[in-house]
Design an enzyme around this catalytic site. Structure first.
Site, short mmCIF file in Angstrom:
data_model
loop_
_atom_site.label_atom_id
_atom_site.label_comp_id
_atom_site.label_asym_id
_atom_site.label_seq_id
_atom_site.Cartn_x
_atom_site.Cartn_y
_atom_site.Cartn_z
N GLY A 160 21.19 -44.14 -6.37
CA GLY A 160 19.41 -44.56 -6.26
C GLY A 160 18.82 -44.04 -7.51
N GLY B 156 22.28 -48.34 -24.82
CA GLY B 156 23.59 -48.14 -24.34
C GLY B 156 24.45 -47.68 -25.78
CG ASP C 76 19.08 -43.90 -13.03
OD1 ASP C 76 18.23 -44.85 -13.33
OD2 ASP C 76 19.96 -44.56 -12.26
O1 RIB Z 1 20.70 -46.94 -11.72
C1 RIB Z 1 22.06 -46.75 -11.09
C2 RIB Z 1 21.48 -46.85 -9.44
O2 RIB Z 1 20.98 -48.31 -9.25
C3 RIB Z 1 22.63 -46.77 -8.75
O3 RIB Z 1 23.03 -45.57 -8.18
C4 RIB Z 1 22.28 -47.56 -7.51
O4 RIB Z 1 21.89 -46.94 -6.40
C5 RIB Z 1 21.06 -48.39 -7.84
O5 RIB Z 1 19.66 -47.85 -7.31
#
Ligand code: RIB
Length: 292
Positions: A38, A205, A237
């Site tokens: 997530g 990237g 993330d």
């Molecule tokens: O950015 C990667 C994430 O996108 C994954 O972990 C997946 O759950 C989606 O939310």
């Protein structure tokens, strides 16, 4: 200061593939694993592992206790994660090919059923100088950004998954907009003229990253560190989380970019998303081995 993160929590179902299937094609996976993911949970793990006091604001179903336990073990504050009896925990189906690229489908579940009144109550306590992180996998983003902004907090918004209408609605309440190169293209195709934010973070990237200060018109660039990636899921993330944590502790943009870039470089050398995010000590050790 503290970082608050209104963010999705997913259980990632990861299928390792030789290649990604074309429309109509059936392929057998080489391997399967499940892990914590997530975009929100990944960013919370990143900020906590970077050393920031982190509170996650989100929701999941009533089973899957291991998810909350794993977030807590990473140092994330879980008091504001609701357990919803009528919702399933969000999940993602992630295909990773031999080049470490991925394709992702998400089922939002509880992530889109967050109680906005409870959220408003929590954000009424956010301090001037705190940071609110937001992505596009929950409900309640605009009101949350507005509440944080009105209390003098920094609002860092990752426009992922990209949705132009969502971006338009939230942008007036955002301090820093974070996008990858593909999202930046969609952003500039859809929004012309000046962006009403202080900073634009673009991650590219292997091509590195840049931060444009839209108030001073200055751009700070960071090359990427050379590594052998095995899985790029969650790299953005990780970058956003470490970048926000570095700003939160008072680092300048150049140092924040370097720290975030190193964290993302390490993260892509490991399989998985949230579970692959390195600690601050691992990132500092990696940086100590790099040329200045
Ligand atoms: O950015 C990667 C994430 O996108 C994954 O972990 C997946 O759950 C989606 O939310």
């Amino acid at each position: 200061m503290a970082i608050w993160n209104l963010g999705s929590i997913n259980i990632d179902h990861v299928y390792r593939m030789q290649s990604l299937p074309r429309p109509g094609e059936t392929l057998a996976a080489l391997d399967f694993s499940m892990g914590l993911g997530g975009k929100g949970a990944n960013q919370s793990i990143a900020t906590a592992r970077a050393g920031a006091v982190t509170h996650h604001l989100g929701a999941l179903g009533t089973t899957d206790d291991w998810v909350v336990e794993r977030l807590a073990a990473a140092g994330v504050g879980t008091d504001h994660i609701a357990r919803l009896a009528d919702q399933v925990t969000g999940h993602a189906i992630i295909l990773v090919d031999a080049d470490a690229e991925n394709a992702i489908v998400i089922h939002p579940g509880a992530n889109r059923a967050i109680d906005e009144d409870a959220l408003a109550g929590t954000l009424a306590t956010i301090d001037h100088g705190d940071t609110l992180l937001i992505q596009n996998e929950t409900n309640g983003q605009v009101a949350a950004a507005q509440a944080a902004q009105s209390r003098g907090a920094r609002v860092v918004y990752s426009a992922a998954p990209f949705d132009l209408d969502a971006v338009r609605a939230i942008l007036p309440h955002v301090s820093i907009l974070a996008v990858n190169a593909g999202e930046a293209e969609q952003l500039f195709a859809g929004i012309h003229g000046d962006l009403p934010v202080q900073g634009l973070l673009i991650t590219k990237g292997a091509e590195g990253a840049e931060y444009r200060d839209l108030h001073t018109d200055q751009t700070c660039r960071q090359l990427s560190f050379k590594v052998e990636p095995v899985d790029t899921t969650g790299a953005g993330d990780t970058f956003a989380g470490f970048f926000a944590a570095a700003l939160d502790e008072g680092q300048d943009v150049a140092k924040a970019l370097r720290l975030a870039s190193a964290a993302a470089a390490l993260q892509v050398t490991r399989p998985g998303a949230g579970d692959a995010i390195p600690s601050r000590a691992e990132v500092e050790a990696f940086l100590a081995d790099q040329p200045i």
